[in-house]
Write an enzyme that holds these catalytic residues in place. Structure first.
Site, PDB file in Angstrom:
ATOM      1  N   PHE A   1      38.789  46.289  50.598  1.00 30.18           N
ATOM      2  CA  PHE A   1      38.737  45.002  49.892  1.00 30.18           C
ATOM      3  C   PHE A   1      38.016  45.204  48.565  1.00 30.18           C
ATOM      4  O   PHE A   1      36.882  45.653  48.528  1.00 30.18           O
ATOM      5  CB  PHE A   1      38.004  43.931  50.719  1.00 30.18           C
ATOM      6  CG  PHE A   1      38.058  42.578  50.070  1.00 30.18           C
ATOM      7  CD1 PHE A   1      39.095  41.699  50.362  1.00 30.18           C
ATOM      8  CD2 PHE A   1      37.100  42.184  49.140  1.00 30.18           C
ATOM      9  CE1 PHE A   1      39.170  40.460  49.742  1.00 30.18           C
ATOM     10  CE2 PHE A   1      37.176  40.946  48.523  1.00 30.18           C
ATOM     11  CZ  PHE A   1      38.205  40.081  48.826  1.00 30.18           C
TER      12      PHE A   1
ATOM     13  N   ASP B   1      32.765  51.185  44.864  1.00 31.94           N
ATOM     14  CA  ASP B   1      32.625  49.732  44.886  1.00 31.94           C
ATOM     15  C   ASP B   1      31.450  49.364  45.801  1.00 31.94           C
ATOM     16  O   ASP B   1      31.584  49.372  47.024  1.00 31.94           O
ATOM     17  CB  ASP B   1      33.935  49.108  45.384  1.00 31.94           C
ATOM     18  CG  ASP B   1      33.859  47.589  45.498  1.00 31.94           C
ATOM     19  OD1 ASP B   1      32.739  47.052  45.600  1.00 31.94           O
ATOM     20  OD2 ASP B   1      34.920  46.942  45.513  1.00 31.94           O
TER      21      ASP B   1
ATOM     22  N   THR C   1      34.320  36.625  25.880  1.00 29.90           N
ATOM     23  CA  THR C   1      33.375  35.708  25.225  1.00 29.90           C
ATOM     24  C   THR C   1      31.944  35.942  25.678  1.00 29.90           C
ATOM     25  O   THR C   1      31.036  36.072  24.866  1.00 29.90           O
ATOM     26  CB  THR C   1      33.760  34.236  25.485  1.00 29.90           C
ATOM     27  OG1 THR C   1      35.021  33.990  24.887  1.00 29.90           O
ATOM     28  CG2 THR C   1      32.730  33.277  24.876  1.00 29.90           C
TER      29      THR C   1
ATOM     30  N   LYS D   1      27.507  40.375  44.354  1.00 30.48           N
ATOM     31  CA  LYS D   1      26.881  39.770  45.543  1.00 30.48           C
ATOM     32  C   LYS D   1      25.344  39.702  45.475  1.00 30.48           C
ATOM     33  O   LYS D   1      24.811  38.901  44.723  1.00 30.48           O
ATOM     34  CB  LYS D   1      27.341  40.516  46.791  1.00 30.48           C
ATOM     35  CG  LYS D   1      28.822  40.223  47.116  1.00 30.48           C
ATOM     36  CD  LYS D   1      29.148  40.573  48.541  1.00 30.48           C
ATOM     37  CE  LYS D   1      30.612  40.449  48.853  1.00 30.48           C
ATOM     38  NZ  LYS D   1      30.952  39.148  49.412  1.00 30.48           N
TER      39      LYS D   1
END
Lengths: 472, 472
Positions: B190, B296, B352, B327
Site C-alpha cells: 500500500f 516507504d 504552491t 502519519k
C-alpha cells in the site's frame, strides 16, 4: 468610509519602503545561502519576515516593506497577521486540531460537523456537499477519482458488485478493473503537478517533463482580443471555434472522455478569460456525451474575482458537477451536488486524514470573515477603480502594456508585456520600488492582491508602476 | 520508574470505561446521523471527543473511554493532548504558520531554516536532505517525480536542456517528453490512493478499482512462516524466491523500471515482514539495473517499530535513495542524499505550498520529544513484554490466534484470526470491552499504539483480550 484594512490593520504601513539596493538585500542573501544547504532556494523571490508583515504589506529579511499584489501565489485572502484569524488560530478548536489530528473518516471529532457545515455555508450555488483534500492538485485528483468511480458505477449499475474479472485485472493495473478513460483539459491550463493532474496540465513543458503521463485529450481555450467591446464578433467566433475542438475530441478520442475540467480563468497559463457562452457550451457538450464538468476554482475561488466562486458569474446551467478549491481557502477539496458522486461503497474514496481539520477550520473562518465584512462588494469597487487606473497606464505606455484584462472581476487583473525579458525586468523593478507581483503565461503579469486590498492601495500601486514604466 | 505517560499524562485514566451497550452509543449514533448529512460517515468507527481524550486513551461522544492501540491509523505518536505539543501549538512560530501560510518555495520565512533543520536532525542514516509534501500518497508521488526526472536527466545529461521534440511531445502527454517508465511495487503493498500511487498499491481491489492506471510491474513480497526460529530455512528460500520475481521483472518488463518502492513492513497489506537479506537483495538488484530504491516509511516511520526509521534495522548498504514519511510525523515528504535527486532546473519539483510549515513544525517537535525522553528504548522494552504476553494468549487460544509477528519491533505487532468474520467480531468485542484496534490484510489484526504506550497499558490490554477471546 473606513475600510476593512483601516479597521483591522491599524499598523499597516502608509507606503512601501525599500532599504536595500537589491531584493534580497545582503541580510536576506546571506540567510538564503545558509537555507540553501537544507532547502531548494532556487525559486525564492525573497525571504519574508512574517512576524513584521501586516495586512497588504509583506516585509522581507532586510526590512524591505512591499505592497503585496501576489499574496503567496494568490493564496493569502485576508492579509498578513489578520487579527480575526489570529483569534481562530488561538481557539480551543484549533488547538485540538493541531495536537489531536484525527483520521477523520474513521474517528471524526464531535466538533467536526460544525467545521464541515461552516464551509458548506458558502458552497457554490447548486452544490450541496464537500469532500476534503490537502492541496489544489490533491483536490483535482480526488475529484477525478469520484468521476471515474461514478462513470464505471453508472455503466455497471450503481449498486452492482465488481465482477471477478474486474477484481483480478485491477490488481494488475489492467482493464476492465482499471479502465482506459480520459479527462479532457485545455491547452495552457494548469491543474497541478501530481501524476494525473500533470497529465491534465498543459501550461509549460517544465511542469510535466519526464513524468509518465496518461494519454488524455485537450481542447482549445479561447484567446480573446482586447479590449473586449471592440472585439465582440471575433471573440464570439473564438468561443465557437474552441467549443468545436472539444466536441471533436468527444467524437474521435480513442476511449471515453469521462469529464471536462476547466478553470473559470486560466491563471498560471496567462490569465485567459472566456465568456459565459463558452462555459455553457462546455456544459452542453458534457451533457450531450454523458461526461461530468469539473470547474477548477483553485486560483479563482474564495472571492478572488469579486464573487465567492468565479464560475457563478457564467450562470452555468445545470451547475457544474464538481467544483475544486484550494489556495485562498487554505484547505482544499471539491464541492458537488449529486449524492451518486459519493462512491457506492465505503472506503473507495478514502485516505488516512481525509483533509486537515486545522485548514478546514481556517477555510470556514476566512469565508465567514469575507461575508460578514462585505469584502466582496468592496473588492468589486476597488477592482473597477484599479482597472481604470491601469487602463490609463496602458494608454500612456501602449508599446509596453497590452491586453489589459479582468474588468469586472475584482482585482483579478492582468496585462501583457512585449517580451519575457521586459517582463522580468518590470517585475524586478516593481519589487525594488516596493511592489510584489507575479507573472503568468508567456507574457502576462498577474495581480493577485488579497481581498483586503482597497483604493488606498491602488493609489500607492499606480504611481509606482507609472514611474517604473517610464524608466523601463 | 516513572514513565513518560505517568509524568505528562497525570489525568490519564487507570482503565477503560465502557458506559454504553454499543459503540457508538445512542448519543454518538444521533450525532453521526446528523453528521452524515454533510460527511461520508460510512467508515466511522465512532465519533471521538478529543477534548476529553488523554494520553493513550480516547474518549467517544458517549463518554466511553478506550485504550487506543490504533491511534488514528497509526498517526498519533505522542498520545492525545500531549502537554509538550500543546506548548508548540501555542507558540508564536505556530501562530505565524497558521495565519500567514507561505508559498514556501517562493517566499519562505526567516524562521524556516530552523524548522527544516529540526526535522533533518532525525533523518534516516545516510540521508541529508528533505522535500516536503502533504500526505503519505503525496510524498510517494513527489518521490517518484524526483526519480523519473533524475532517470531522464541522467540519460540526457544532468545539465542538458530538453530537446524540441521532448518539449513538443510532452505537451501531448507522449514520449519522449512523457516517457514510458515504470516503478516496481509488491503484491499486497500500500502506497496511497492518488493515481500514480494507486498504480503502485496492490492491497485490495477496492483501493484502486475504476481508476485509470499506469501499467507497472509487481514483485512478490515474502510470506513468512511463524514462529520465525522454527522456519529459518523456509523463510530464507522465500526471500530468494521473491527476489527472483523482482529480477525477472527487470529483465523482462516492456519499459525501463526506474525504481523499486517497498515498505519495511507491509502494513495495510497485512503486516508482512521481511528480513535484512531481502532488503539488501532489493538494493543489489536496483544497483545492478540502475534503478532507485524508495523505502516507504509512511506507516513504519517516526519510531513506530522502536527505532526512528524501521529500515535502518536492515542496514541496507548503500542506504536507500529516497525514504518517504507521513502519519506519525504529521507532516510528509521524502528524505534523500544525492544532490542530483534535486531536478536540474528550478520549478520542476514545485507547487504552491511545498509542504505545510505548521505540520513540519509539529514533526520536528514530535521527533525531538521522542529523543529527549528516550521513548524508543522504552518502547522496545514494552514491545518485548507485549509480545511475550500475546504469545501466551496465542498458546492459550491456538484455534483463534496465529502468526503472531513483530517481535523486537516495538509495539508494531500483529496476528491473524481464522476468518474475516471472526476478526470483525473480535475487534468489535474488544472495543466494547474498552480497547480500540485495527485490522490489516485478509486476516490480520494490527496493533499501532502510540510511542507513549507502556507496560501499564499492556497490563490493561492483555486481560481484556483474554476475556474477549474466551467468549469469542
Amino acid at each position: 468610509m473606513s475600510t476593512y484594512a483601516d479597521k483591522y490593520f491599524p499598523g499597516e504601513p502608509d507606503a512601501p519602503k525599500v532599504v536595500t539596493k537589491t531584493i534580497p538585500g545582503p541580510k536576506g542573501a546571506a540567510a538564503i545561502k545558509s537555507l540553501s544547504e537544507v532547502f531548494d532556494t532556487r525559486c525564492l523571490t525573497f525571504l519574508a519576515d512574517y512576524s513584521k508583515s501586516c495586512g497588504n504589506f509583506i516585509v522581507d529579511a532586510d526590512g524591505n516593506v512591499l505592497l503585496d499584489a501576489y499574496c503567496q501565489i494568490a493564496s493569502i485572502a485576508m492579509g498578513y497577521n489578520n487579527p480575526n484569524l489570529i483569534k481562530v488560530a488561538k481557539s480551543e478548536k484549533m488547538l485540538r486540531a493541531l495536537v489531536d489530528r484525527p483520521a477523520l473518516g474513521n474517528f471524526a471529532g464531535v466538533d467536526y460537523e460544525e467545521i464541515q457545515r461552516d464551509i458548506l455555508k458558502y458552497a457554490p450555488k447548486g452544490q450541496k456537499y464537500v469532500w476534503n483534500g490537502l492541496s489544489g492538485a490533491d483536490a483535482n485528483e480526488l475529484a477525478m477519482k469520484a468521476v471515474f468511480m461514478n462513470y464505471q458505477s453508472t455503466r455497471r449499475g450503481y449498486d452492482k458488485p465488481f465482477t471477478a474479472e474486474e477484481k483480478k485485472s485491477c490488481m494488475q493495473n489492467l482493464p476492465p478493473g482499471n479502465p482506459e478513460l480520459a479527462v479532457l483539459s485545455f491547452k495552457r491550463c494548469f491543474h497541478g503537478r501530481l501524476f494525473a493532474t500533470a497529465s491534465l496540465t498543459r501550461s509549460k513543458p517544465l511542469h510535466k517533463m519526464d513524468m509518465p503521463a496518461f494519454h488524455w485529450p485537450t481542447g482549445e481555450f479561447p484567446s480573446y482580443k482586447y479590449p473586449l467591446p471592440e472585439n465582440v464578433e471575433y471573440n464570439k467566433k473564438e468561443d465557437e471555434r474552441c467549443l468545436k475542438t472539444v466536441e471533436d475530441q468527444f467524437k474521435n478520442w480513442h476511449c471515453p472522455i469521462a469529464a471536462v475540467i476547466v478553470e473559470p480563468i486560466q491563471s498560471e497559463g496567462g490569465d485567459n478569460h472566456a465568456d459565459a457562452a463558452f462555459f455553457q457550451g462546455l456544459r452542453d457538450i458534457t451533457l450531450k456525451y454523458g461526461a461530468k464538468l469539473i470547474i477548477d476554482e483553485v486560483q479563482t475561488g474564495c472571492g478572488g474575482t469579486g464573487i465567492m466562486w468565479a464560475h457563478e458569474r457564467y450562470n452555468i446551467t445545470p451547475p457544474p458537477d464538481l467544483v475544486t478549491f484550494s489556495k485562498k481557502m487554505q484547505s482544499s477539496g471539491y464541492f458537488f451536488h449529486d449524492p451518486e458522486m459519493v462512491p457506492n461503497l465505503p472506503y473507495r474514496q478514502f485516505n488516512t486524514w481525509c483533509g486537515d481539520p486545522k485548514n478546514i477550520i481556517m477555510a470556514g473562518a476566512i469565508m465567514k470573515e469575507i461575508n460578514e465584512h462585505g469584502l466582496l462588494p468592496a473588492l468589486r469597487e476597488t477592482g473597477l477603480y484599479f482597472y481604470s487606473k491601469l487602463e490609463e497606464l496602458q494608454n500612456k505606455y501602449p508599446q509596453i502594456l497590452s491586453n489589459l484584462r479582468g474588468k469586472g472581476k475584482g482585482c483579478f487583473l492582468a496585462f501583457d508585456m512585449p517580451t519575457p525579458e521586459k517582463r522580468a525586468k518590470f517585475l524586478s523593478d516593481m519589487r525594488l520600488n516596493g511592489v510584489n507581483m507575479g507573472d503568468c503565461g508567456q507574457l502576462g503579469v498577474r495581480l493577485r492582491p488579497g481581498l483586503t486590498f482597497n483604493k488606498k492601495h491602488v493609489d500607492i500601486f499606480i504611481p509606482i508602476m507609472d514611474r517604473v514604466l517610464s524608466n523601463l
